[in-house]
Motif scaffolding. Structure first.
Motif, PDB file in Angstrom:
ATOM      1  N   GLU A 157      68.984  47.040 -46.678  1.00 35.12           N
ATOM      2  CA  GLU A 157      68.466  46.127 -45.658  1.00 35.12           C
ATOM      3  C   GLU A 157      69.000  46.487 -44.272  1.00 35.12           C
ATOM      4  O   GLU A 157      68.283  46.395 -43.272  1.00 35.12           O
ATOM      5  CB  GLU A 157      68.798  44.677 -46.000  1.00 35.12           C
ATOM      6  N   VAL A 158      70.261  46.902 -44.210  1.00 34.15           N
ATOM      7  CA  VAL A 158      70.808  47.369 -42.937  1.00 34.15           C
ATOM      8  C   VAL A 158      70.028  48.581 -42.450  1.00 34.15           C
ATOM      9  O   VAL A 158      69.671  48.680 -41.264  1.00 34.15           O
ATOM     10  CB  VAL A 158      72.305  47.721 -43.075  1.00 34.15           C
ATOM     11  N   LEU A 204      73.806  52.808 -45.886  1.00 30.97           N
ATOM     12  CA  LEU A 204      74.519  52.337 -44.694  1.00 30.97           C
ATOM     13  C   LEU A 204      74.988  53.506 -43.845  1.00 30.97           C
ATOM     14  O   LEU A 204      74.912  53.462 -42.617  1.00 30.97           O
ATOM     15  CB  LEU A 204      75.709  51.458 -45.083  1.00 30.97           C
ATOM     16  N   GLN A 212      72.947  47.383 -48.161  1.00 31.55           N
ATOM     17  CA  GLN A 212      72.922  48.619 -47.379  1.00 31.55           C
ATOM     18  C   GLN A 212      71.490  49.011 -47.012  1.00 31.55           C
ATOM     19  O   GLN A 212      71.221  49.430 -45.880  1.00 31.55           O
ATOM     20  CB  GLN A 212      73.586  49.752 -48.159  1.00 31.55           C
ATOM     21  N   LEU A 270      79.171  50.477 -38.488  1.00 30.17           N
ATOM     22  CA  LEU A 270      78.431  49.429 -39.188  1.00 30.17           C
ATOM     23  C   LEU A 270      79.265  48.882 -40.333  1.00 30.17           C
ATOM     24  O   LEU A 270      79.792  49.659 -41.149  1.00 30.17           O
ATOM     25  CB  LEU A 270      77.101  49.964 -39.714  1.00 30.17           C
ATOM     26  N   LEU A 306      71.497  39.213 -42.457  1.00 34.05           N
ATOM     27  CA  LEU A 306      70.533  39.982 -43.230  1.00 34.05           C
ATOM     28  C   LEU A 306      69.697  38.983 -44.023  1.00 34.05           C
ATOM     29  O   LEU A 306      70.165  38.432 -45.022  1.00 34.05           O
ATOM     30  CB  LEU A 306      71.249  40.951 -44.175  1.00 34.05           C
ATOM     31  N   THR A 344      78.717  45.003 -36.222  1.00 35.51           N
ATOM     32  CA  THR A 344      78.755  46.316 -35.587  1.00 35.51           C
ATOM     33  C   THR A 344      79.908  46.395 -34.614  1.00 35.51           C
ATOM     34  O   THR A 344      80.307  45.386 -34.015  1.00 35.51           O
ATOM     35  CB  THR A 344      77.444  46.632 -34.843  1.00 35.51           C
ATOM     36  N   LEU A 388      75.601  41.740 -40.925  1.00 33.81           N
ATOM     37  CA  LEU A 388      75.924  43.058 -40.393  1.00 33.81           C
ATOM     38  C   LEU A 388      76.785  42.885 -39.155  1.00 33.81           C
ATOM     39  O   LEU A 388      76.379  42.250 -38.192  1.00 33.81           O
ATOM     40  CB  LEU A 388      74.661  43.839 -40.045  1.00 33.81           C
ATOM     41  N   LEU A 446      79.026  46.044 -43.414  1.00 33.20           N
ATOM     42  CA  LEU A 446      78.262  45.091 -44.214  1.00 33.20           C
ATOM     43  C   LEU A 446      79.226  44.071 -44.809  1.00 33.20           C
ATOM     44  O   LEU A 446      80.177  44.437 -45.507  1.00 33.20           O
ATOM     45  CB  LEU A 446      77.516  45.820 -45.329  1.00 33.20           C
TER      46      LEU A 446
END
Length: 277
Positions: free
Chosen positions: A62-63, A83, A60, A94, A207, A216, A214, A96
């Protein structure tokens, strides 16, 4: 209204359809304050729109860093999961996805524009489990999709789009039942304004630090009547409506709208029905 995406120009059946795009085109924007739409949903329907599994915090974060880099600004957590803090600053939902227990699974997601599903339907589930309702997906596409996740390299941004028709202008549609219950009340002359083409524009990125991915989802909606102002896209939509494979039509529940859409198309010069009559 300008039609932003028209994936029915490309295919009427299920396709993976992933294409590489420039990193600068990753997030499309177009919503001044996504938090104004997402925060009330997060407060009122948290179990529907938000979920995370233990151990997902590193991914999260890193996102969050990736979204900060794309927007060119720092994002304060203010007590929120990383996140969700990232998701409330972009129109996109989003998701993950991390490799756990030998499969790619949804580890955390912020879901403000679901197309007839909720967090509980996908959280901690594998790609195969999530797509099992899509007729033929696991047989035709699952192994290929898993290879895409395995081979996804840092810096690569992949995009795909899909489409459906619904009788709702709302992005937040976790439950299909109340929406579809209103279909019989729609008169044919109302189809242009009461039916909407719903497009999901999806992207996928690696990631690099935590090894996850990730995913979207951005939902775009426009009234069916907008097609009347764009004859080439009207023709492409009519062709896709007629030629859509039975499994695609069944999964998207397109037969519920056949009479309304066919009458709309005939009224605008596209005289062929779904059966070619």
């Amino acid at each position: 209204m300008s039609i932003r995406h028209a994936p029915y120009e490309e295919a009427a059946d299920f396709t993976i359809g992933l294409k590489a795009i420039e990193e600068s085109a990753w997030l499309e924007g177009g919503e001044a304050d996504p938090a104004a739409r997402k925060d009330p949903l997060y407060a009122a329907h948290r179990d529907v729109v938000w979920g995370e599994v233990p151990g997902s915090q590193a991914g999260q974060r890193e996102v969050l860093a990736m979204i900060e880099a794309a927007l060119g600004e720092a994002i304060a957590l203010e007590g929120r999961p990383p996140l969700y803090a990232a998701a409330r600053r972009t129109p996109d939902d989003l998701v993950l996805v991390e490799r756990r227990d030998g499969a790619w699974r949804v580890a955390a997601l912020s879901l403000s524009a679901p197309t007839f599903f909720t967090v509980s339907d996908v959280l901690d589930r594998s790609l195969g489990q999530i797509h099992d309702p899509v007729h033929g997906f696991n047989d035709r596409f699952l192994k290929r999709v898993e290879r895409i996740f395995e081979g996804l390299r840092p810096g690569l941004v992949l995009q795909r789009r899909n489409w459906s028709v619904v009788n709702s202008a709302e992005p937040f549609t976790p439950d299909s039942a109340p929406i579809r219950a209103r279909i019989p009340a729609i008169r044919p002359e109302q189809a242009a304004d009461e039916l909407f083409v719903r497009v999901e524009r999806q992207t996928l990125r690696r990631l690099p630090q935590t090894g996850g991915a990730l995913f979207t989802i951005r939902v775009w909606l426009h009234p069916l009547g907008d097609l009347a102002d764009d004859p080439p896209r009207l023709a492409a939509f009519a062709r896709a409506w007629r030629e859509a494979a039975p499994a695609f039509r069944a999964y998207k529940r397109l037969p519920l709208y056949d009479e309304l859409v066919t009458r709309f198309l005939r009224a605008h010069g596209e005289s062929h029905s779904v059966n070619g009559n």
